[in-house]
Design a protein around this motif. Structure first.
Motif, short mmCIF file in Angstrom:
data_model
loop_
_atom_site.label_atom_id
_atom_site.label_comp_id
_atom_site.label_asym_id
_atom_site.label_seq_id
_atom_site.Cartn_x
_atom_site.Cartn_y
_atom_site.Cartn_z
N GLU A 1 37.32 49.62 55.29
CA GLU A 1 37.39 48.24 55.72
C GLU A 1 37.10 47.00 54.72
OE1 GLU A 1 36.19 47.05 59.82
OE2 GLU A 1 37.28 49.28 59.30
N LEU A 2 38.22 46.05 56.26
CA LEU A 2 38.45 44.83 54.80
C LEU A 2 38.76 43.61 56.63
CD1 LEU A 2 39.72 42.88 53.25
CD2 LEU A 2 42.36 42.77 54.22
N PHE A 3 37.44 43.16 55.88
CA PHE A 3 36.97 42.20 57.29
C PHE A 3 36.82 40.59 56.57
CE2 PHE A 3 32.75 43.94 54.66
CZ PHE A 3 32.03 42.58 54.56
N ARG B 1 35.24 54.84 56.74
CA ARG B 1 35.48 54.40 55.87
C ARG B 1 34.65 54.62 54.31
NH1 ARG B 1 38.51 53.62 59.48
NH2 ARG B 1 38.36 51.31 60.86
N ARG B 2 35.62 54.00 53.43
CA ARG B 2 35.66 54.70 52.14
C ARG B 2 34.81 53.53 51.23
NH1 ARG B 2 38.64 58.67 49.38
NH2 ARG B 2 39.20 60.24 50.67
N ALA B 3 35.31 52.36 51.42
CA ALA B 3 34.53 50.88 50.81
C ALA B 3 34.55 49.90 52.34
CB ALA B 3 34.78 50.53 49.48
N ALA B 4 33.66 48.79 52.26
CA ALA B 4 34.08 47.30 52.28
C ALA B 4 34.61 46.52 51.60
CB ALA B 4 33.12 47.46 53.09
N ILE B 5 35.65 45.59 51.78
CA ILE B 5 36.46 44.51 50.82
C ILE B 5 35.83 43.03 52.72
CG2 ILE B 5 38.27 42.98 50.30
CD1 ILE B 5 38.95 45.81 49.60
N GLY B 6 34.91 41.87 51.60
CA GLY B 6 35.19 40.85 52.81
C GLY B 6 35.70 39.77 52.45
N ILE B 7 36.75 38.97 53.13
CA ILE B 7 37.03 38.02 52.48
C ILE B 7 35.80 36.49 52.93
CG2 ILE B 7 39.24 36.78 52.63
CD1 ILE B 7 40.11 38.74 53.35
N THR B 8 35.95 35.47 51.60
CA THR B 8 34.77 34.68 52.27
C THR B 8 33.39 34.55 53.53
OG1 THR B 8 36.43 34.31 53.61
CG2 THR B 8 36.45 32.97 51.80
N SER B 9 33.34 35.83 53.32
CA SER B 9 31.91 35.60 54.18
C SER B 9 30.70 35.58 53.99
CB SER B 9 32.02 37.76 54.45
OG SER B 9 33.77 38.36 55.01
N GLU B 10 29.49 35.88 54.51
CA GLU B 10 28.50 35.29 54.29
C GLU B 10 27.37 36.66 54.86
OE1 GLU B 10 25.14 32.00 56.05
OE2 GLU B 10 26.91 32.57 56.55
N SER C 1 43.44 32.96 53.96
CA SER C 1 42.56 34.95 54.04
C SER C 1 43.90 35.25 54.54
CB SER C 1 41.91 34.13 55.39
OG SER C 1 41.70 33.76 55.89
N VAL C 2 45.23 35.53 55.00
CA VAL C 2 46.00 35.51 54.80
C VAL C 2 46.94 36.21 54.05
CG1 VAL C 2 48.61 35.64 56.18
CG2 VAL C 2 46.56 34.40 57.91
N GLU C 3 46.85 35.43 53.25
CA GLU C 3 47.91 35.65 51.61
C GLU C 3 46.45 36.55 50.92
OE1 GLU C 3 50.24 34.76 50.20
OE2 GLU C 3 50.53 33.52 51.21
N VAL C 4 45.53 36.99 51.12
CA VAL C 4 44.72 37.91 50.06
C VAL C 4 44.80 38.68 51.43
CG1 VAL C 4 42.18 39.05 49.83
CG2 VAL C 4 42.81 35.75 49.64
N ILE C 5 44.60 38.48 51.99
CA ILE C 5 45.25 40.26 52.91
C ILE C 5 46.42 40.84 53.14
CG2 ILE C 5 45.04 40.94 55.93
CD1 ILE C 5 43.14 38.62 56.72
N GLN C 6 47.16 40.14 52.94
CA GLN C 6 48.15 40.49 52.37
C GLN C 6 48.38 41.43 51.17
OE1 GLN C 6 51.84 40.41 54.56
NE2 GLN C 6 52.07 42.10 52.92
N GLY C 7 47.29 40.80 50.27
CA GLY C 7 47.48 41.81 48.74
C GLY C 7 46.97 42.18 49.09
#
Length: 347
Positions: free
Chosen positions: A65-67, A123-132, A76-82
């Motif tokens: 999961e990428l949230f 889900r195997r894992a979770a990835i957060g982008i600049t998340s609180e 965030s679009v660049e990080v998501i693409q990666g």
């Protein structure tokens, strides 16, 4: 050979080839205990009748999961693409979701429903982008045994939370030293949330470079809000309307820098002749800006890829070398910064 009508089955193939159903099954399964002549005859019948066997059960691919929170932006679009690219290479599905910044469940401190949903969907894992994330979020993820990796966390200080970022302090110093080398001394910092770790590091790099150069930083020269264009516009306006405005602005993100550029344009100031601006990120908007933006490059796609690979390592029970990974930043010089204009002579 006449084609049989209707759906072709093993029995119809066997009858047409003059063999048993078991023999047809052996041919389909690649068994060796069938003579070459019989195998050839059965295969010919299979081709003639375009036999389609039972489809194998689909193999379930692992997923993460990428949230993110708030609105998508160029960063965030660049990080998501990666993350997505790395997931494709690793044959892992990446499910991208948006979570609100504030909700009743978050304020109550109770076990987080979103974590239970992630566990229920496998889900195997979770990835957060600049998340609180709250302590309740982290506790719920731990109970669900869902590894978490955060890219540029906003408020996580726990040493056991795995995160990926860049050399923000060094980037802040490099941006400020570049402006100092051009001759600027009245340099302002236009940054993001005060609680954000990456913002603190960039601002400290800015302050460190200014202190080393003996250049003062008035309190009003530091303006913090969010890493958004609208905040750059408001902050740029506040800075440029000061009785003694800065001659240069170091912005904590490219979008903030674009807001500062617009604030300057609205006041009839030319960039870089009358105001220099340096950004941070080196997203696509830095190259689309007019003038093109001098900025600090973060390897955003690689940050996303490292987050994905680290999350998979944790999900597999492997140890990671470090709970916090920092990738190198780089100053990219374009055309939004120049020597400061000469002060008008006092008559």
């Amino acid at each position: 050979m006449p084609r049989l009508s209707g759906r072709t089955t093993l029995a119809t193939v066997a009858a047409s080839a003059g063999v048993s159903v078991a023999t047809v099954s052996k041919v389909l399964n690649g068994r060796s205990d069938v003579s070459e002549s019989t195998r050839a005859r059965v295969q010919e019948v299979l081709r003639e009748h375009e036999y389609v066997g039972r489809r194998p059960e689909p193999v379930e691919r692992p997923s993460v999961e990428l949230f993110y929170q708030g609105f998508l932006n160029s960063y965030s679009v660049e990080v998501i693409q990666g993350v997505v690219d790395a997931g494709q290479a690793a044959e892992v599905d990446v499910v991208v979701t948006s979570r609100p910044k504030h909700s009743q469940s978050r304020s109550s401190g109770r076990a987080q429903p979103w974590v239970r949903e992630l566990a229920a969907t496998g889900r195997r894992a979770a990835i957060g982008i600049t998340s609180e994330l709250t302590a309740a979020d982290l506790a719920a993820l731990s109970r669900a045994r869902l590894p978490l990796v955060v890219v540029d966390p906003l408020n996580i200080a726990q040493p056991d939370v795995t995160s990926v970022g860049s050399t923000n302090f060094a980037g802040g110093m490099a941006a400020t030293q570049h402006l100092l080398s051009l001759g600027h001394r009245r340099i302002a910092y236009l940054g993001g949330p005060p609680t954000s770790g990456c913002n603190q590091a960039r601002m400290n790099g800015f302050r460190g470079a200014m202190e080393a150069a003996g250049a003062p930083v008035p309190k009003e020269y530091v303006w913090l809000r969010e890493f958004l264009y609208e905040d750059g516009l408001a902050g740029g306006a506040a800075l440029l309307d000061l009785p003694e405005p800065p001659t240069a602005i170091f912005a904590g993100s490219d979008e903030v820098a674009l807001g500062a550029l617009e604030a300057a344009r609205a006041r009839g100031l030319r960039v870089p002749e009358q105001l220099s601006v340096v950004g941070f990120d080196d997203t696509q908007v830095a190259r689309l800006a007019s003038p093109q933006l001098t900025t600090i490059r973060q390897p955003l796609r690689e940050m996303g890829a490292v987050a994905l690979r680290t999350a998979l390592q944790l999900a597999a029970g492997e140890k990671v070398d470090s709970h916090h990974v920092e990738l190198a930043t780089q100053l990219i010089v374009r055309s939004s910064a120049a020597e400061p204009a000469l002060e008008p002579a006092v008559s």
